[in-house]
Design a protein around this motif. Structure first.
Motif, short mmCIF file in Angstrom:
data_model
loop_
_atom_site.label_atom_id
_atom_site.label_comp_id
_atom_site.label_asym_id
_atom_site.label_seq_id
_atom_site.Cartn_x
_atom_site.Cartn_y
_atom_site.Cartn_z
N SER A 1 0.83 -1.19 0.00
CA SER A 1 0.00 0.00 0.00
C SER A 1 0.87 1.24 0.00
O SER A 1 2.07 1.18 0.25
N GLU B 1 -1.35 7.09 -0.62
CA GLU B 1 -2.55 7.44 -1.38
C GLU B 1 -3.62 6.36 -1.38
O GLU B 1 -4.80 6.66 -1.50
N SER B 2 -3.23 5.07 -1.28
CA SER B 2 -4.26 4.02 -1.38
C SER B 2 -3.81 2.73 -0.72
O SER B 2 -2.62 2.43 -0.61
N ALA B 3 -4.80 1.97 -0.31
CA ALA B 3 -4.56 0.66 0.29
C ALA B 3 -4.23 -0.36 -0.79
O ALA B 3 -4.48 -0.13 -1.98
N SER C 1 -9.79 -3.95 3.12
CA SER C 1 -9.55 -2.76 3.93
C SER C 1 -10.78 -1.86 3.87
O SER C 1 -11.64 -2.02 3.00
N ILE C 2 -10.85 -0.95 4.80
CA ILE C 2 -11.90 0.08 4.76
C ILE C 2 -11.22 1.43 4.97
O ILE C 2 -10.15 1.51 5.55
N GLU C 3 -11.86 2.47 4.49
CA GLU C 3 -11.30 3.81 4.62
C GLU C 3 -12.39 4.79 5.00
O GLU C 3 -13.51 4.72 4.49
N VAL C 4 -12.05 5.68 5.91
CA VAL C 4 -12.95 6.75 6.32
C VAL C 4 -12.18 8.05 6.13
O VAL C 4 -11.04 8.16 6.56
N GLY C 5 -12.79 9.00 5.46
CA GLY C 5 -12.11 10.27 5.22
C GLY C 5 -12.71 11.40 6.04
O GLY C 5 -13.86 11.33 6.48
N GLU D 1 -4.35 3.80 10.56
CA GLU D 1 -3.48 4.84 10.02
C GLU D 1 -4.21 6.18 9.98
O GLU D 1 -5.35 6.24 9.56
#
Length: 100
Positions: free
Chosen positions: A46, A49-51, A57-61, A93
Motif C-alpha cells: 500500500s 494514497e491508497s490501500a 480494507s476500509i477507509e474513512v475520510g 493509520e
C-alpha cells in the motif's frame, strides 16, 4: 481472526494541546462490505494514497477537517457482536501533513 471483534462505529477526536478539550473530528459507522479476512503473513503493498487493492480494507475520510491537532484519540463505540469483549485491528493509520 474473529469478525465478531470488528469495530463497527467510531469517534475520532483531536486536541491542539495537552490541556485543551477534545474536539470531535468525525464519528459514525465504519463502511464494512463483508467479513472476509486477509490471510496471516500476507505481504502488503500500500501507499500513502491508497490501500493494497488485493487486500480487505476500509477507509474513512475527513475532508472537512482543516485543524492541525497535536493529539488524536479514537474510540470504537460498538463491535460487530455487541457482547464480544475484544476489538481487533490489523492496522490503523491517520495520514496527514507535517506542519512547520
Amino acid at each position: 481472526n474473529n469478525p465478531q471483534s470488528d469495530p463497527m462505529s467510531y469517534i475520532l477526536e483531536g486536541r491542539v494541546s495537552a490541556s485543551s478539550e477534545w474536539a470531535v473530528i468525525g464519528e459514525g459507522d465504519l463502511p464494512w462490505v463483508d467479513t472476509s479476512r486477509n490471510s496471516r503473513g500476507s505481504s502488503v503493498e500500500s501507499t500513502f494514497e491508497s490501500a493494497d487493492p488485493k487486500l480487505v480494507s476500509i477507509e474513512v475520510g475527513f475532508p472537512n477537517n482543516s485543524v492541525p491537532f497535536l493529539e488524536y484519540k479514537v474510540t470504537f463505540t460498538s463491535m460487530r457482536e455487541a457482547n464480544y469483549g475484544y476489538c481487533q485491528l490489523a492496522e490503523f493509520e491517520l495520514p496527514g501533513f507535517l506542519l512547520d
